[in-house]
Every structure is written in C-alpha cells, then in structure tokens.
Design a protein around this motif. Structure first.
Motif, short mmCIF file in Angstrom:
data_model
loop_
_atom_site.label_atom_id
_atom_site.label_comp_id
_atom_site.label_asym_id
_atom_site.label_seq_id
_atom_site.Cartn_x
_atom_site.Cartn_y
_atom_site.Cartn_z
N GLU A 1 0.83 -1.20 0.00
CA GLU A 1 0.00 0.00 0.00
C GLU A 1 0.87 1.26 0.00
O GLU A 1 2.08 1.18 0.25
CB GLU A 1 -0.93 -0.02 1.22
N SER A 2 0.24 2.38 -0.26
CA SER A 2 0.94 3.65 -0.25
C SER A 2 1.58 3.87 1.12
O SER A 2 0.94 3.66 2.14
CB SER A 2 -0.07 4.76 -0.57
N GLY A 3 2.84 4.27 1.12
CA GLY A 3 3.53 4.52 2.38
C GLY A 3 4.18 3.28 2.99
O GLY A 3 4.76 3.34 4.08
N SER A 4 4.10 2.14 2.29
CA SER A 4 4.65 0.91 2.87
C SER A 4 6.18 0.84 2.76
O SER A 4 6.80 -0.05 3.33
CB SER A 4 4.02 -0.32 2.22
N GLY A 5 6.78 1.77 2.00
CA GLY A 5 8.24 1.83 1.96
C GLY A 5 8.87 1.37 0.64
O GLY A 5 10.08 1.24 0.55
N LYS A 6 8.05 1.18 -0.39
CA LYS A 6 8.56 0.66 -1.67
C LYS A 6 9.60 1.62 -2.29
O LYS A 6 10.69 1.20 -2.67
CB LYS A 6 7.39 0.44 -2.66
N SER A 7 9.22 2.90 -2.38
CA SER A 7 10.16 3.85 -2.99
C SER A 7 11.39 4.03 -2.11
O SER A 7 12.50 4.19 -2.62
CB SER A 7 9.48 5.22 -3.19
N THR A 8 11.19 3.99 -0.80
CA THR A 8 12.34 4.13 0.10
C THR A 8 13.33 2.99 -0.15
O THR A 8 14.55 3.21 -0.19
CB THR A 8 11.86 4.12 1.57
N LEU A 9 12.81 1.79 -0.35
CA LEU A 9 13.68 0.65 -0.64
C LEU A 9 14.47 0.90 -1.93
O LEU A 9 15.70 0.74 -1.96
CB LEU A 9 12.83 -0.63 -0.76
N1 LIG Z 1 12.29 12.05 2.71
C1 LIG Z 1 11.40 11.63 3.61
N2 LIG Z 1 11.37 12.18 4.86
C2 LIG Z 1 10.50 11.74 5.77
N3 LIG Z 1 9.60 10.75 5.58
C3 LIG Z 1 9.59 10.17 4.36
C4 LIG Z 1 10.47 10.58 3.31
N4 LIG Z 1 10.21 9.82 2.23
C5 LIG Z 1 9.23 8.98 2.57
N5 LIG Z 1 8.83 9.19 3.85
C6 LIG Z 1 7.82 8.42 4.59
O1 LIG Z 1 8.26 7.06 4.61
C7 LIG Z 1 7.17 6.18 4.43
C8 LIG Z 1 7.41 5.29 3.21
O2 LIG Z 1 7.35 6.12 2.07
P1 LIG Z 1 7.60 5.56 0.58
O3 LIG Z 1 7.62 6.73 -0.33
O4 LIG Z 1 8.79 4.69 0.61
O5 LIG Z 1 6.28 4.69 0.37
P2 LIG Z 1 5.74 3.96 -0.96
O6 LIG Z 1 5.45 2.56 -0.58
O7 LIG Z 1 6.67 4.22 -2.07
O8 LIG Z 1 4.36 4.73 -1.19
P3 LIG Z 1 3.61 5.07 -2.59
O9 LIG Z 1 2.95 3.80 -3.01
O10 LIG Z 1 2.62 6.12 -2.18
O11 LIG Z 1 4.61 5.57 -3.56
C9 LIG Z 1 5.93 7.05 4.31
O12 LIG Z 1 5.31 7.12 5.58
C10 LIG Z 1 6.49 8.40 3.90
O13 LIG Z 1 5.65 9.44 4.36
#
Ligand SMILES: Nc1ncnc2c1ncn2[C@@H]1O[C@H](COP(=O)(O)OP(=O)(O)OP(=O)(O)O)[C@@H](O)[C@H]1O
Ligand SMILES: [Mg+2]
Length: 282
Positions: free
Chosen positions: A49-57
């Motif tokens: 789901e959105s916010g699960s950390g995919k882009s962070t990974l």
């Molecule tokens: N640079 C940042 N500083 C602080 N918090 C962040 C930062 N980038 C992401 N987050 C937080 O880290 C968590 C994971 O974010 P991420 O972007 O990795 O999710 P995602 O799975 O890619 O979501 P989406 O499907 O919406 O793209 C979220 O709660 C987001 O708000």
C-alpha cells in the motif's frame, strides 16, 4: 553458490520528520529488517500500500537514502552508499515522473549523448550517435527522435526515452518505481511489453507497482510490503493463488477490478500450467 546480483540484508531506514523550522520532531521507521536476494536476469515485483516503503527501498538501493542499518551487496561486494556508485555497479533507476528527469531544453540526441560520453569517454562522436540510435531502437523509437525535444513526444514515448537513457550506462539491474502508473492503459501495456523484452534480454528487474496484475506479468517472484516490512514473498503466481498473509489476501481480493479478475487469474493459471506461456502471457 555464486554470489547473487543483488543481496539486501537486514536493511533499516529511519527518517527524521522535521517541522517548518527544520527541527527534527520525530522519527519514522520507513524500512525494518528488509532482506531480499535478486539473481542475474531475474525480475522481482514489489507491491504494497501507499507509504509501505517501496520507494524508500528503491532509493536506498541506489544510494539516494542512507540506511541506518543493514547491507546492500552487488556480486557479493558491499555497495558504497554514495550517489552514482549504484550506476557504476550496473544498477539504474527508472522513475515514475520521467518528465522531471529529461531536460526540456536538450534534444533527445543530446540527452543520450551526454550519458554515453560520460560512460564511454573514449568513444568517438559518430560511434556515440550509433549507440544512441541503437538505444532508441531497443525502446521502439527510431533515429528521427534524436533531433526532437522531449516535449515533442507523448508521455509513453518520453518514458521510453528515459528508459533508453537508463540503458546507456549498460546496467544489469533496472529498478523501476511505478514506471507506468502515469500512463494511460494502452501505453502502459506497451511499456510493460518493453520491460518483458528487456527481461528476456537478460536485464534483472526490481519492479515496484501498486498493481498486482502488472507484477504478475513481469515478475516471477513477488515481495509484499506493509508498514516498512516484508510480510510475504515467494513465487508470484503461487502467492496470488494462495496468499498467506492477511494483507496479501486483501490485496489479491481488491487489486484487480472485477472485470480484470478473470484475466488475472487466467494468466496466473497459464503461467503455472505451461512454462512457455509464462513468456507470452501478458
Ligand atoms: N524524505 C522523507 N522524509 C521523511 N519521511 C519520508 C520521506 N520519504 C518517505 N517518507 C515516509 O516514509 C514512508 C514510506 O514512504 P515511501 O515513499 O517509501 O512509500 P511507498 O510505498 O513508495 O508509497 P507510494 O505507493 O505512495 O509511492 C511514508 O510514511 C512516507 O511518508
Ligand atoms: Mg512510492
């Protein structure tokens, strides 16, 4: 056993959440104990789901985010957490928002030439041009594109150009963060075909998507994330057919619209029944 292409081991990422003045007010654990192994030429889909950390990974693997814990190894060697080191080790990232990554003031020829010249400093101009034409060919565009600026292309064509540019550094692993979500459905299908072709050519893919059907088409293995953790991983078709984690079950039940569901399950069935079909299944 030979070293895996990519080995992510016990990765943690903690973000400082800051207020308007820049003061850190709390910490957010965006990734907790993420481990995965990607072999050469393999495709892994990452859903969640959105916010699960995919882009962070994805951003951590390419060195845009510094992990608080854990290891990222390429060919068994620790990858330095620095911008640019991922590219030097054969990893390229393809972003969702390709418009932000293509300079609108440069022709496509110039955009490609800059990367090729940086990558192959000894290469003569004429050869670089040939290389640019060959990269465009890989993504289904012809040489005429060289003279045009990014705005003279459709969204799908621009995504192709950014893929061509990523390929200019001769990567072995493409990390794709929602690479088709900004595109309309028919263009999405074309770009997915392109990724399927690239995979057949031997590129490894880490493919991030909200869409289970998309992952099923591209990736033989799937990772399901929730709240910064991997809650399930395994063979894509098997996971979709018999999801074990409650979140994955919810995802399978809700991801495809009802009208798509038959197609999704039929394609899962075709893949599991006939390995050759796996290549052809869309
Ligand atoms: N640079 C940042 N500083 C602080 N918090 C962040 C930062 N980038 C992401 N987050 C937080 O880290 C968590 C994971 O974010 P991420 O972007 O990795 O999710 P995602 O799975 O890619 O979501 P989406 O499907 O919406 O793209 C979220 O709660 C987001 O708000
Ligand atoms: Mg994201």
């Amino acid at each position: 056993m030979a070293d895996a292409l990519l080995d992510v081991d016990g990765l943690d990422v903690v973000y400082d959440i800051r207020d308007a003045t820049g003061r850190a007010v709390r910490r957010l654990h965006a990734l907790s104990d993420i481990s995965l192994v990607l072999e050469r030429g393999e495709a892994i889909g990452v859903v969640g789901e959105s916010g699960s950390g995919k882009s962070t990974l994805a951003r951590t693997i390419v060195g845009l985010v510094t992990p608080t814990k854990g290891h990222i190894r390429i060919d068994g060697k620790e990858l330095p957490n620095r911008r640019g080191s991922a590219a030097r080790h054969g990893i390229q990232m393809i972003f969702q928002d390709h418009t932000a990554t293509l300079n609108p003031f440069q022709t496509v020829g110039r955009i490609l030439d800059e990367v090729i010249a940086l990558w192959r400093p000894g290469m003569a101009k004429q050869q670089r041009r040939q290389q640019a034409v060959s990269l465009l060919g890989k993504v289904g565009l012809d040489a005429e594109a060289l003279e045009r600026h990014p705005h003279a292309f459709s969204g799908g064509q621009r995504q192709r150009i950014s893929i061509a540019r990523a390929l200019a550094t001769e990567p072995r692993l493409l990390i794709c963060d929602e690479p088709t979500s900004a595109l309309d459905v028919s263009i999405q299908a074309q770009i997915l075909d392109l990724f399927a072709d690239l995979k057949r050519e031997g590129y490894a893919l880490l493919f991030i998507s909200h869409n289970l059907a998309v992952v099923n088409r591209i990736a033989e293995r799937i990772i399901v994330m929730q709240g910064g953790r991997i809650v399930e991983q395994g063979d894509t078709s098997a996971t979709i057919r018999t999801p074990s984690h409650p979140y994955t079950r919810k995802l399978v039940a809700s991801a495809p619209r009802l009208s798509d569901r038959g197609t999704l399950l039929a394609s899962v069935q075709a893949r599991s029944d006939n390995p050759e079909e796996q290549e052809k299944t869309r």
